[in-house]
Design a protein around this motif. Structure first.
Motif, mmCIF file in Angstrom:
data_model
loop_
_atom_site.group_PDB
_atom_site.id
_atom_site.type_symbol
_atom_site.label_atom_id
_atom_site.label_comp_id
_atom_site.label_asym_id
_atom_site.label_seq_id
_atom_site.Cartn_x
_atom_site.Cartn_y
_atom_site.Cartn_z
ATOM 1 N N ILE A 1 1.360 -0.736 -0.160
ATOM 2 C CA ILE A 1 0.057 -0.096 -0.846
ATOM 3 C C ILE A 1 0.517 1.917 0.246
ATOM 4 O O ILE A 1 1.870 1.227 0.569
ATOM 5 C CB ILE A 1 -0.748 0.356 1.814
ATOM 6 N N ARG A 2 0.698 2.483 -0.819
ATOM 7 C CA ARG A 2 1.322 3.658 -0.916
ATOM 8 C C ARG A 2 0.823 4.560 0.596
ATOM 9 O O ARG A 2 -0.362 4.668 0.751
ATOM 10 C CB ARG A 2 0.845 4.705 -2.204
ATOM 11 N N VAL A 3 1.131 4.389 1.213
ATOM 12 C CA VAL A 3 1.178 5.495 2.963
ATOM 13 C C VAL A 3 1.772 6.806 2.230
ATOM 14 O O VAL A 3 1.468 7.666 3.301
ATOM 15 C CB VAL A 3 1.567 4.534 3.947
ATOM 16 N N HIS A 4 2.465 7.210 1.346
ATOM 17 C CA HIS A 4 3.092 8.361 1.451
ATOM 18 C C HIS A 4 3.637 8.963 0.228
ATOM 19 O O HIS A 4 3.879 7.990 -0.861
ATOM 20 C CB HIS A 4 4.694 8.440 1.968
ATOM 21 N N LYS A 5 3.895 10.228 -0.541
ATOM 22 C CA LYS A 5 4.306 10.646 -2.174
ATOM 23 C C LYS A 5 5.704 9.489 -2.242
ATOM 24 O O LYS A 5 5.759 9.083 -3.409
ATOM 25 C CB LYS A 5 4.257 11.863 -2.440
ATOM 26 N N SER A 6 6.549 9.439 -1.095
ATOM 27 C CA SER A 6 7.721 8.693 -0.901
ATOM 28 C C SER A 6 8.041 7.011 -0.756
ATOM 29 O O SER A 6 8.808 6.604 -0.674
ATOM 30 C CB SER A 6 8.744 9.804 -0.183
ATOM 31 N N TYR A 7 6.697 6.774 -0.296
ATOM 32 C CA TYR A 7 7.140 5.558 0.413
ATOM 33 C C TYR A 7 5.747 4.326 0.151
ATOM 34 O O TYR A 7 4.805 5.213 0.438
ATOM 35 C CB TYR A 7 6.701 5.218 1.931
ATOM 36 N N ILE A 8 6.318 3.256 -0.319
ATOM 37 C CA ILE A 8 5.738 1.613 -0.126
ATOM 38 C C ILE A 8 5.833 0.661 0.683
ATOM 39 O O ILE A 8 6.781 0.385 0.949
ATOM 40 C CB ILE A 8 5.065 1.314 -1.468
ATOM 41 N N VAL A 9 4.694 0.393 1.770
ATOM 42 C CA VAL A 9 5.459 -0.724 2.677
ATOM 43 C C VAL A 9 4.074 -2.162 2.768
ATOM 44 O O VAL A 9 3.000 -2.304 1.962
ATOM 45 C CB VAL A 9 4.472 -0.231 4.024
ATOM 46 N N ALA A 10 4.919 -3.207 2.763
ATOM 47 C CA ALA A 10 4.362 -4.731 2.554
ATOM 48 C C ALA A 10 3.569 -4.836 3.794
ATOM 49 O O ALA A 10 4.167 -4.283 4.923
ATOM 50 C CB ALA A 10 5.315 -5.278 2.386
ATOM 51 N N VAL A 11 2.408 -4.718 4.172
ATOM 52 C CA VAL A 11 1.394 -5.153 4.874
ATOM 53 C C VAL A 11 1.634 -5.611 5.617
ATOM 54 O O VAL A 11 1.539 -5.130 7.322
ATOM 55 C CB VAL A 11 -0.296 -4.603 4.150
ATOM 56 N N ASN A 12 1.806 -6.544 5.477
ATOM 57 C CA ASN A 12 2.031 -7.746 6.575
ATOM 58 C C ASN A 12 3.949 -7.864 7.333
ATOM 59 O O ASN A 12 3.815 -8.488 7.869
ATOM 60 C CB ASN A 12 2.436 -9.310 5.932
ATOM 61 N N ARG A 13 4.515 -6.818 6.883
ATOM 62 C CA ARG A 13 5.863 -5.770 7.170
ATOM 63 C C ARG A 13 5.601 -4.870 8.634
ATOM 64 O O ARG A 13 6.457 -4.964 9.264
ATOM 65 C CB ARG A 13 6.606 -5.592 6.350
ATOM 66 N N ILE A 14 5.030 -4.855 8.836
ATOM 67 C CA ILE A 14 3.935 -3.309 9.927
ATOM 68 C C ILE A 14 3.572 -4.248 11.092
ATOM 69 O O ILE A 14 3.589 -5.176 10.766
ATOM 70 C CB ILE A 14 3.027 -2.641 9.628
#
Length: 259
Positions: free
Chosen positions: A215-228
């Motif tokens: 998921i894109r959470v910021h203009k500069s970041y995409i995160v893996a949901v299961n790694r949060i």
């Protein structure tokens, strides 16, 4: 349609061959590194569609197109250009190519290109094999929509300085955008993440990543949901990394987390 791959990179052969096999109205009849051999097969009428690289040692893709036009009138065989360079796009279209695919090519972009081979007013459009019954990317898909497929995506290829690198999706922690580059952080040796610099934009990378895993959470970041690991005060914690949640993405992010 009988397809021939003409490219001097074995990795390109593997990727395009896999894509062709996924589309029921395409048939792979060969893959070669020799444009001379490919030209002979086209002249013999063995091929309906050529996936053609532009930069090759024996003969460039543009030279190949000119020879095909002289040999068969330019109408009996269609061509889709595939290359890592965008400089030749305009010249390619002057030779009536179907489409121009910039490497690394995603399956979605590949499928859009081959759909151009069929008139838009046809009553039905061929579909990809084994469509999923429910596609979260497109709740009301049209007949031409690309289904997500029955098997989950396990890896992607990203363009580094010298090669296309395979990256396992479960290994990705998060991605950080740096103008025309993206830093991909993956599981390293256990003590700290491993960083890979890829030559593409955040938008192009986001299109490759499955939206049920990233998921894109910021203009500069995409995160893996299961790694949060945790979320606190609009900040995401993944290991030692602290990732901000942008105002534009906040509501959509929390809706996904809550669901």
């Amino acid at each position: 349609m009988r397809c021939l791959i003409v490219d001097d990179e074995p990795l390109a052969h593997a990727i395009l061959s896999d894509y062709i096999r996924k589309v029921p109205f395409l048939e792979l009849v060969g893959a070669t590194t020799s444009p001379i051999d490919a030209l002979s097969r086209v002249q013999l009428g063995e091929v309906d569609l050529v996936f053609l690289d532009i930069q090759m040692p024996e003969l460039t893709g543009i030279q190949f197109l000119k020879l095909v036009e002289r040999a068969v009138g330019g109408n009996k065989c269609r061509v889709i250009l595939t290359t890592a360079y965008s400089d030749y796009a305009l010249e390619g279209y002057e030779h009536d190519v179907v489409d121009y695919l910039l490497k690394p090519v995603s399956f979605e972009r590949f499928y859009r290109a081959v759909q151009k081979l069929f008139p838009k007013n046809e009553p039905t459009t061929p579909a990809v094999v084994d469509p999923a019954p429910d596609d979260s990317r497109n709740p009301t898909p049209s007949p031409a929509a690309i289904p997500s497929g029955s098997a989950p995506k396990e890896f992607i290829f990203v363009k580094t300085e010298y090669r296309l690198q395979r990256v396992s999706l479960p290994d990705i922690l998060y991605c950080e955008g740096l103008k025309d580059y993206v830093s991909l952080y993956t599981i390293g040796d256990g003590s700290q993440p491993e960083r890979m610099l890829t030559l593409q934009t955040m938008k192009s990378l986001e299109e490759k990543l499955p939206d049920n895993q990233f998921i894109r959470v910021h203009k500069s970041y995409i995160v893996a949901v299961n790694r949060i690991e945790s979320i606190e005060r609009n900040r995401i914690y993944i290991g030692k990394a602290v990732i901000p949640i942008g105002d534009t993405y906040r509501d959509a992010f929390y809706r996904i987390i809550e669901s």
